[in-house]
Motif scaffolding. Structure first.
Motif, PDB file in Angstrom:
ATOM      1  N   SER A  93       6.220   7.858 -17.310  1.00 19.49           N
ATOM      2  CA  SER A  93       6.314   6.550 -18.393  1.00 19.49           C
ATOM      3  C   SER A  93       5.250   5.648 -17.888  1.00 19.49           C
ATOM      4  O   SER A  93       4.963   4.583 -18.726  1.00 19.49           O
ATOM      5  CB  SER A  93       7.708   6.449 -18.712  1.00 19.49           C
ATOM      6  OG  SER A  93       7.725   5.128 -19.343  1.00 19.49           O
ATOM      7  N   GLU A  94       4.894   4.502 -16.781  1.00 12.47           N
ATOM      8  CA  GLU A  94       4.908   3.816 -16.092  1.00 12.47           C
ATOM      9  C   GLU A  94       3.439   3.971 -16.199  1.00 12.47           C
ATOM     10  O   GLU A  94       2.778   2.881 -16.498  1.00 12.47           O
ATOM     11  CB  GLU A  94       5.193   3.642 -15.005  1.00 12.47           C
ATOM     12  CG  GLU A  94       6.773   3.292 -14.551  1.00 12.47           C
ATOM     13  CD  GLU A  94       6.908   1.910 -15.998  1.00 12.47           C
ATOM     14  OE1 GLU A  94       6.578   1.248 -15.598  1.00 12.47           O
ATOM     15  OE2 GLU A  94       7.503   1.798 -16.410  1.00 12.47           O
ATOM     16  N   THR A  95       3.089   5.260 -15.877  1.00 11.63           N
ATOM     17  CA  THR A  95       2.121   5.556 -15.691  1.00 11.63           C
ATOM     18  C   THR A  95       0.842   5.776 -17.140  1.00 11.63           C
ATOM     19  O   THR A  95       0.106   5.146 -17.490  1.00 11.63           O
ATOM     20  CB  THR A  95       1.291   7.357 -15.606  1.00 11.63           C
ATOM     21  OG1 THR A  95       1.707   6.624 -14.224  1.00 11.63           O
ATOM     22  CG2 THR A  95      -0.152   7.405 -15.445  1.00 11.63           C
ATOM     23  N   SER A 111       7.014   0.954  -9.563  1.00 10.51           N
ATOM     24  CA  SER A 111       7.961   1.779  -9.951  1.00 10.51           C
ATOM     25  C   SER A 111       7.853   3.466  -9.599  1.00 10.51           C
ATOM     26  O   SER A 111       7.928   3.919  -9.209  1.00 10.51           O
ATOM     27  CB  SER A 111       8.315   1.273 -11.104  1.00 10.51           C
ATOM     28  OG  SER A 111       8.535   0.182 -12.068  1.00 10.51           O
ATOM     29  N   ILE A 112       6.329   3.628  -9.694  1.00 14.79           N
ATOM     30  CA  ILE A 112       5.496   4.709  -9.459  1.00 14.79           C
ATOM     31  C   ILE A 112       5.539   5.167  -8.162  1.00 14.79           C
ATOM     32  O   ILE A 112       6.200   6.276  -7.580  1.00 14.79           O
ATOM     33  CB  ILE A 112       3.684   4.596 -10.002  1.00 14.79           C
ATOM     34  CG1 ILE A 112       4.508   4.812 -11.475  1.00 14.79           C
ATOM     35  CG2 ILE A 112       3.574   5.525  -9.725  1.00 14.79           C
ATOM     36  CD1 ILE A 112       2.551   4.365 -12.196  1.00 14.79           C
ATOM     37  N   GLN A 113       5.431   4.041  -7.223  1.00 17.73           N
ATOM     38  CA  GLN A 113       4.828   4.398  -6.319  1.00 17.73           C
ATOM     39  C   GLN A 113       6.871   4.446  -5.316  1.00 17.73           C
ATOM     40  O   GLN A 113       6.743   5.313  -4.465  1.00 17.73           O
ATOM     41  CB  GLN A 113       4.442   3.023  -5.193  1.00 17.73           C
ATOM     42  CG  GLN A 113       4.848   3.589  -3.763  1.00 17.73           C
ATOM     43  CD  GLN A 113       3.885   1.638  -3.030  1.00 17.73           C
ATOM     44  OE1 GLN A 113       3.755   0.570  -3.362  1.00 17.73           O
ATOM     45  NE2 GLN A 113       3.788   1.961  -1.765  1.00 17.73           N
ATOM     46  N   GLY A 114       8.226   3.652  -6.139  1.00 21.53           N
ATOM     47  CA  GLY A 114       9.239   4.280  -5.768  1.00 21.53           C
ATOM     48  C   GLY A 114       9.394   5.890  -5.987  1.00 21.53           C
ATOM     49  O   GLY A 114      10.104   5.937  -4.470  1.00 21.53           O
ATOM     50  N   TYR A 115       9.155   5.364  -6.569  1.00 20.25           N
ATOM     51  CA  TYR A 115       9.886   7.172  -6.871  1.00 20.25           C
ATOM     52  C   TYR A 115       9.134   8.213  -6.840  1.00 20.25           C
ATOM     53  O   TYR A 115       9.465   9.001  -6.319  1.00 20.25           O
ATOM     54  CB  TYR A 115       9.776   7.362  -9.073  1.00 20.25           C
ATOM     55  CG  TYR A 115      10.963   7.020  -9.730  1.00 20.25           C
ATOM     56  CD1 TYR A 115      12.573   7.085  -9.523  1.00 20.25           C
ATOM     57  CD2 TYR A 115      11.367   5.297 -10.262  1.00 20.25           C
ATOM     58  CE1 TYR A 115      13.462   7.428  -9.996  1.00 20.25           C
ATOM     59  CE2 TYR A 115      12.107   4.702 -10.562  1.00 20.25           C
ATOM     60  CZ  TYR A 115      13.645   5.754 -10.298  1.00 20.25           C
ATOM     61  OH  TYR A 115      14.360   5.018 -11.359  1.00 20.25           O
ATOM     62  N   ALA A 116       7.846   8.127  -6.499  1.00 19.70           N
ATOM     63  CA  ALA A 116       6.831   9.272  -5.468  1.00 19.70           C
ATOM     64  C   ALA A 116       7.961   9.238  -4.313  1.00 19.70           C
ATOM     65  O   ALA A 116       7.513  10.283  -3.582  1.00 19.70           O
ATOM     66  CB  ALA A 116       5.459   9.049  -5.962  1.00 19.70           C
ATOM     67  N   GLU A 117       7.291   8.031  -3.505  1.00 16.22           N
ATOM     68  CA  GLU A 117       8.099   7.937  -2.045  1.00 16.22           C
ATOM     69  C   GLU A 117       9.637   8.860  -2.480  1.00 16.22           C
ATOM     70  O   GLU A 117       9.624   9.466  -1.050  1.00 16.22           O
ATOM     71  CB  GLU A 117       7.970   6.832  -1.699  1.00 16.22           C
ATOM     72  CG  GLU A 117       6.510   6.315  -0.990  1.00 16.22           C
ATOM     73  CD  GLU A 117       6.555   4.789  -0.803  1.00 16.22           C
ATOM     74  OE1 GLU A 117       7.690   3.979  -0.745  1.00 16.22           O
ATOM     75  OE2 GLU A 117       5.412   4.369  -0.360  1.00 16.22           O
TER      76      GLU A 117
END
Length: 455
Positions: free
Chosen positions: A279-281, A252-258
């Motif tokens: 939130s995921e962090t 999720s973090i990777q997807g939103y960050a990209e």
């Protein structure tokens, strides 16, 4: 050289040494015993004859001599010498060539006033009995048996004893071989099973049938293999679950960050993506924190700082911390105490965390009410946390306190594992079961402070 061969050879060597010692001992003392028995026999026969004879004026009747010869009949040669007054030979079975030698030896014995068991006459050894007649002690009955015959008897007896001992030794060695084989065979099979443990083939380890201490070792190895197999499976599942739990928020973090980087998410969508990343962090931090805590609880020794606390006080503190959550869900929590106040010697922070995990778990699954019963006995305090939910699935019960095991409303799956580690490190036990009609029951059993101090 195999263990069976070594044991058999050592037993055989010991048996040969013991057998040889006893054979030498018996051979040494057998002749003395035979001489003593022969002298006793001659003495009894001579005294018996002396009591029955009738003679006068240095004269014996022929029937007395015949009775003496009849009395002395045996498988060994016995010489007879009857001396009257002034050492007159009244009767003898000795050859005339040896008679003078006997008289000379008798004279020497009389001068030295010694009457040994064995006399040496003409180069031969004799067992001699020198008895005085009842009418005149100067008149003598001398009975002699050659020692040569006794030596032959000793050799014959010794040979029979040696043969008997050898037969017994061979039989004992054979018996030892078979007994040793019956003992070593399970050990050899057990060695093969231990090699399976060495190569981590835990599920292939079999229980080796045996007796005595070997049976205990076999059962221990089998139990150890089962426990290692279970632990190995738990570790495998732990790695799978841990990677899955961490992979989901990272994706999720990777997807939103990209998406934000590439301009796919802008304005409100970008802000929402940033909220998801935060939130995921936080979720990852929570998982890592709990994994680290669980590892410390199961391995390190200096993470507990116990002091005295009331069990009721600790439960009430846990309920107070969850007060906002129970109000939010409209759940009632009832605390009931039975018996005297139980005083525990525990780390209050750690035990409070265990209670919070268990009560929070009950809040996830209950419908209307949670009941907490505290009962203090003579040695232990029991704390029952009872909810009125749907209960625990039967297939989940055996694995409930393992890592990353979650129910349908579970969070990470580490809370119950952490609670179990804390309670067990505090000297207690935790159990879970379903209620008779509905809901789940978690029971904590902890020793009282005086019981821990006595232990």
């Amino acid at each position: 050289m195999s263990l069976q061969t070594r044991i058999t050879l050592m037993f055989a060597a010991l048996l040969i040494i013991v057998t040889g010692f006893f054979a030498t001992f018996i051979h040494s003392f057998l002749l003395d015993n035979l001489i003593a028995q022969q002298k006793k026999e001659l003495t009894l026969k001579g005294q018996f004859w002396i009591e029955r004879i009738k003679y006068a004026d240095d004269a014996f009747e022929e029937e007395d001599i015949a009775e003496l010869d009849k009395l002395l009949v045996s498988n060994r040669k016995i010489e007879v010498l009857l001396l009257g007054k002034k050492k007159k030979v009244l009767y003898t079975s000795l050859p005339s060539s040896n008679l003078n030698e006997w008289l000379q030896v008798l004279e020497r014995k009389a001068e030295k006033r010694k009457d040994k068991n064995v006399w040496i006459v003409g180069g031969d050894d004799y067992v001699v009995v020198n008895l005085g007649l009842k009418n005149d002690e100067k008149q003598r009955l001398i009975l002699a048996s050659p020692v040569r015959g006794l030596k032959e008897a000793r050799m014959e007896l010794t040979e029979k004893i040696i043969v008997t001992l050898l037969i017994g030794a061979v039989s004992a060695i054979l018996l030892s071989f078979f007994i040793t084989r019956s003992m070593v065979r399970p050990l050899n099979r057990l060695t093969k099973e231990i090699k399976k443990v060495h190569f981590r083939r835990f599920s292939e380890v079999q229980l080796i049938p045996a007796r005595g201490e070997i049976a205990e070792v076999s059962e221990s190895v089998y139990s150890m293999a089962q426990e290692l197999d279970r632990f190995h499976e738990i570790q495998r599942q732990f790695l799978q679950n841990a990677s899955h739990e961490l992979k989901t928020p990272l994706m999720s973090i990777q997807g939103y960050a990209e998406g934000i980087r590439d301009g796919i998410f802008v304005e409100d969508a970008a802000h929402k993506g940033l909220d998801v990343i935060v939130s995921e962090t936080n979720r990852i931090k929570h998982i890592v924190t709990e994994i680290t805590l669980l590892a410390k609880l199961e391995s390190e020794e200096d993470v507990f700082y116990p002091t005295t606390h009331s069990a009721t006080e600790l439960v009430n503190r846990a309920v107070e911390r969850l007060h906002p959550l129970k109000l939010q869900q409209n759940i009632a929590i009832l605390v009931r105490t039975f018996g005297e106040e139980g005083i525990l010697y525990v780390d209050d922070g750690k035990l409070l965390q265990a209670l919070l995990n268990l009560i929070t778990n009950a809040l996830r699954h209950t419908k209307e009410q949670i009941e907490i019963k505290i009962e203090s006995g003579k040695r232990f305090v029991t704390i029952d946390i009872i909810d009125d939910g749907d209960g625990i699935p039967e297939d989940l019960l055996p694995h409930l306190f393992h890592r990353f095991v979650k129910g349908k409303n579970g969070d990470v799956g580490l809370g119950l594992a952490i609670s179990r580690a804390i309670i067990e490190r505090s000297g207690g036990i935790i159990e879970a079961r379903n209620g008779v009609f509905t809901g789940a029951i978690f029971r904590i059993t902890l020793p009282l402070q005086r019981c821990r101090s006595q232990a």
